[in-house]
Motif scaffolding. Structure first.
Motif, PDB file in Angstrom:
ATOM      1  N   TYR A  87       0.823  -1.216   0.000  1.00 47.85           N
ATOM      2  CA  TYR A  87       0.000   0.000   0.000  1.00 47.85           C
ATOM      3  C   TYR A  87       0.855   1.264   0.000  1.00 47.85           C
ATOM      4  N   MET A  88       2.103   1.135  -0.328  1.00 44.58           N
ATOM      5  CA  MET A  88       3.072   2.219  -0.292  1.00 44.58           C
ATOM      6  C   MET A  88       2.667   3.469  -1.081  1.00 44.58           C
ATOM      7  N   PRO A  89       2.002   3.353  -2.245  1.00 44.15           N
ATOM      8  CA  PRO A  89       1.685   4.556  -3.017  1.00 44.15           C
ATOM      9  C   PRO A  89       0.876   5.604  -2.259  1.00 44.15           C
ATOM     10  N   ALA A  90       0.080   5.190  -1.279  1.00 45.39           N
ATOM     11  CA  ALA A  90      -0.735   6.159  -0.538  1.00 45.39           C
ATOM     12  C   ALA A  90       0.141   7.140   0.243  1.00 45.39           C
ATOM     13  N   MET A  91       1.015   6.615   1.100  1.00 44.70           N
ATOM     14  CA  MET A  91       1.895   7.479   1.874  1.00 44.70           C
ATOM     15  C   MET A  91       2.914   8.177   0.987  1.00 44.70           C
ATOM     16  N   LEU A  92       3.375   7.497  -0.046  1.00 42.61           N
ATOM     17  CA  LEU A  92       4.369   8.094  -0.936  1.00 42.61           C
ATOM     18  C   LEU A  92       3.796   9.307  -1.662  1.00 42.61           C
ATOM     19  N   ALA A  93       2.552   9.219  -2.104  1.00 40.24           N
ATOM     20  CA  ALA A  93       1.910  10.365  -2.755  1.00 40.24           C
ATOM     21  C   ALA A  93       1.835  11.558  -1.810  1.00 40.24           C
ATOM     22  N   GLN A  94       1.572  11.248  -0.534  1.00 42.75           N
ATOM     23  CA  GLN A  94       1.531  12.303   0.480  1.00 42.75           C
ATOM     24  C   GLN A  94       2.915  12.908   0.682  1.00 42.75           C
ATOM     25  N   ARG A  95       3.938  12.064   0.791  1.00 47.11           N
ATOM     26  CA  ARG A  95       5.298  12.519   1.067  1.00 47.11           C
ATOM     27  C   ARG A  95       5.898  13.277  -0.117  1.00 47.11           C
TER      28      ARG A  95
ATOM     29  N   VAL B 136      -1.480   8.284 -10.088  1.00 45.85           N
ATOM     30  CA  VAL B 136      -0.807   7.887 -11.330  1.00 45.85           C
ATOM     31  C   VAL B 136       0.576   8.532 -11.406  1.00 45.85           C
ATOM     32  N   ARG B 137       0.662   9.766 -10.988  1.00 46.11           N
ATOM     33  CA  ARG B 137       1.965  10.447 -10.952  1.00 46.11           C
ATOM     34  C   ARG B 137       2.919   9.724  -9.993  1.00 46.11           C
ATOM     35  N   THR B 138       2.395   9.261  -8.866  1.00 47.11           N
ATOM     36  CA  THR B 138       3.205   8.524  -7.888  1.00 47.11           C
ATOM     37  C   THR B 138       3.702   7.208  -8.462  1.00 47.11           C
ATOM     38  N   LEU B 139       2.825   6.476  -9.153  1.00 43.10           N
ATOM     39  CA  LEU B 139       3.215   5.207  -9.766  1.00 43.10           C
ATOM     40  C   LEU B 139       4.319   5.422 -10.800  1.00 43.10           C
ATOM     41  N   GLY B 140       4.211   6.515 -11.556  1.00 43.66           N
ATOM     42  CA  GLY B 140       5.250   6.840 -12.526  1.00 43.66           C
ATOM     43  C   GLY B 140       6.574   7.132 -11.854  1.00 43.66           C
ATOM     44  N   TRP B 141       6.514   7.849 -10.741  1.00 44.97           N
ATOM     45  CA  TRP B 141       7.737   8.180  -9.991  1.00 44.97           C
ATOM     46  C   TRP B 141       8.372   6.905  -9.450  1.00 44.97           C
ATOM     47  N   MET B 142       7.561   6.004  -8.935  1.00 43.55           N
ATOM     48  CA  MET B 142       8.072   4.736  -8.400  1.00 43.55           C
ATOM     49  C   MET B 142       8.790   3.925  -9.474  1.00 43.55           C
TER      50      MET B 142
ATOM     51  N   THR C 169     -17.355  -2.933 -11.014  1.00 45.56           N
ATOM     52  CA  THR C 169     -16.415  -3.035  -9.888  1.00 45.56           C
ATOM     53  C   THR C 169     -15.167  -2.182 -10.091  1.00 45.56           C
ATOM     54  N   TYR C 170     -15.031  -1.571 -11.255  1.00 45.49           N
ATOM     55  CA  TYR C 170     -13.882  -0.692 -11.509  1.00 45.49           C
ATOM     56  C   TYR C 170     -14.210   0.284 -12.630  1.00 45.49           C
ATOM     57  N   THR C 171     -13.419   1.334 -12.718  1.00 42.53           N
ATOM     58  CA  THR C 171     -13.548   2.284 -13.813  1.00 42.53           C
ATOM     59  C   THR C 171     -12.164   2.763 -14.231  1.00 42.53           C
ATOM     60  N   THR C 172     -12.011   3.028 -15.523  1.00 40.61           N
ATOM     61  CA  THR C 172     -10.755   3.615 -16.019  1.00 40.61           C
ATOM     62  C   THR C 172     -10.976   5.069 -16.441  1.00 40.61           C
ATOM     63  N   GLU C 173     -12.155   5.583 -16.127  1.00 43.85           N
ATOM     64  CA  GLU C 173     -12.512   6.947 -16.539  1.00 43.85           C
ATOM     65  C   GLU C 173     -11.474   7.967 -16.095  1.00 43.85           C
ATOM     66  N   PHE C 174     -11.006   7.822 -14.875  1.00 44.46           N
ATOM     67  CA  PHE C 174     -10.126   8.844 -14.286  1.00 44.46           C
ATOM     68  C   PHE C 174      -8.655   8.606 -14.627  1.00 44.46           C
ATOM     69  N   THR C 175      -8.246   7.352 -14.679  1.00 44.86           N
ATOM     70  CA  THR C 175      -6.856   7.081 -15.046  1.00 44.86           C
ATOM     71  C   THR C 175      -6.615   7.343 -16.533  1.00 44.86           C
ATOM     72  N   ASP C 176      -7.646   7.215 -17.360  1.00 45.95           N
ATOM     73  CA  ASP C 176      -7.516   7.532 -18.787  1.00 45.95           C
ATOM     74  C   ASP C 176      -7.208   9.014 -18.981  1.00 45.95           C
ATOM     75  N   ARG C 177      -7.708   9.840 -18.048  1.00 49.59           N
ATOM     76  CA  ARG C 177      -7.511  11.282 -18.179  1.00 49.59           C
ATOM     77  C   ARG C 177      -6.414  11.815 -17.256  1.00 49.59           C
ATOM     78  N   ALA C 178      -5.814  10.922 -16.469  1.00 52.59           N
ATOM     79  CA  ALA C 178      -4.840  11.382 -15.464  1.00 52.59           C
ATOM     80  C   ALA C 178      -3.648  12.060 -16.135  1.00 52.59           C
ATOM     81  N   SER C 179      -3.240  13.171 -15.534  1.00 57.76           N
ATOM     82  CA  SER C 179      -2.112  13.928 -16.064  1.00 57.76           C
ATOM     83  C   SER C 179      -0.826  13.479 -15.403  1.00 57.76           C
TER      84      SER C 179
END
Length: 351
Positions: free
Chosen positions: A58-66, A265-271, A341-351
């Protein structure tokens, strides 16, 4: 002053007070929306429960904050933590939080109970879980075929570790009634249960796995941290860690959800573009209970589980459904609409 003049002034004053009250009520409503995430305004506050905030899965949650990515989006995020994903899910259903960073499989289980919840950012494509066996039990517990009569640790009953442990047993011919899943949490409570013999083995994640191996307290039985490991154990990619939210809340707060997706999404890219050591350096120092080097190793072992774009793997939901149906009576004969149970609406548009 005549009675007519007095009544005219009284009526005018009353109307003014009423108008003021209406304006005040509107202001209060705007203020409330600014703090609870309504409308997605700048500084919108959103509470997110994490199913074990110090777990690498679950690291991306805290990492996005940090990294300051929530702040960059104008969001005021409060990260909370529960030791098991099932407890985090309970908080969401109760309305205590707006989102959960936990396993995607809960969205299917909740649909059978009349609750519509969806993954809006898919953080991981594999479970990131490891089935560990204690040194003492290693002679008689060499694979899930040997689960019969064993006590196996899980974070909580009804949690994703509980789900996956049951599947491993059933898949290898051992009915769920022939072994006992024991709720022992994660981290030090899991390690203590293994040391004391309260459990013969169990399912856990890094950094707990790294600490157990470093202290030579147990051995790896099943490793689902990589796509290859997930394919071998579960027959395909198994989307796990995600940001999931009540569908009604998502539909009413799309601007806020988009900002959350942007940050994750920005956090995942950084990772994906930084070393385990660089990632570890950004995390709270108390997460590295086994030392900085061991924590970086735990991150390295788990990194293959994460997506780079927050999108759902094409065949992932079907794999999760197949796994859950193999042992869960609620899902066995239920009709699940996976598209809900899921959507890609927001990740498709994520900057």
């Amino acid at each position: 002053m005549s009675r007519r003049t007095f009544m005219t002034k009284f009526t005018t004053a009353t109307a003014a007070l009423a108008a003021l009250a209406v304006l005040s009520g509107c202001a209060d409503e705007v203020s409330s929306k600014a703090t609870d995430g309504g409308g997605g305004g700048k500084g919108a506050k959103v509470k997110i429960m994490v199913g074990g905030i110090d777990k690498v899965i679950y690291m991306p949650a805290m990492l996005a904050q940090r990294l300051g990515y929530f702040k960059d989006e104008g969001l005021n995020i409060e990260l909370l933590s529960e030791p098991a994903g099932i407890d985090a899910t309970t908080s969401l259903v109760a309305g205590n939080v707006q989102g959960v960073v936990g396993f995607y499989d809960h969205t299917l289980d909740l649909q059978t109970k009349g609750k519509q919840v969806e993954s809006v950012v898919q953080l991981a494509q594999t479970p990131g879980e490891v089935e560990i066996v204690s040194n003492k039990a290693a002679g008689s517990l060499r694979s899930p075929k040997d689960f019969s009569g064993k006590k196996l640790g899980v974070t909580g009953l009804g949690s994703s570790t509980d789900f996956l442990t049951k599947y491993l047993g059933v898949h290898d011919g051992v009915a769920t009634g022939k072994f006992t899943n024991v709720a022992v949490g994660a981290g030090q409570t899991f390690i203590s249960a293994l040391q004391q013999g309260s459990i013969d083995g169990g399912m856990t994640t890094d950094p707990t796995v790294a600490q157990i191996l470093d202290k030579k307290l147990g051995k790896v039985l099943v490793d689902m941290r990589t796509p290859e490991g997930s394919q071998k154990a579960l027959g395909g990619l198994y989307p796990s860690s995600s940001l999931y939210m009540n569908t009604d809340w998502v539909n009413g707060h799309k601007e806020t959800v988009q900002k959350l997706a942007n940050a994750f999404v920005r956090t995942l890219g950084w990772m994906s573009s930084h070393s385990p050591e660089e990632i570890a350096a950004k995390m709270p120092s108390d997460y590295a209970q086994g030392g900085e080097g061991l924590y970086a190793q735990a991150i390295k072992s788990t990194l293959p589980m994460f997506t780079k774009d927050g999108k759902m793997p094409a065949d992932g939901p079907a794999t999760v459904q197949r796994v859950l149906k193999s042992f869960n009576p609620n899902l066995k004969n239920a009709t699940i609409d996976l598209k809900k149970t899921y959507t890609t609406e927001f990740t498709d548009r994520a900057s």
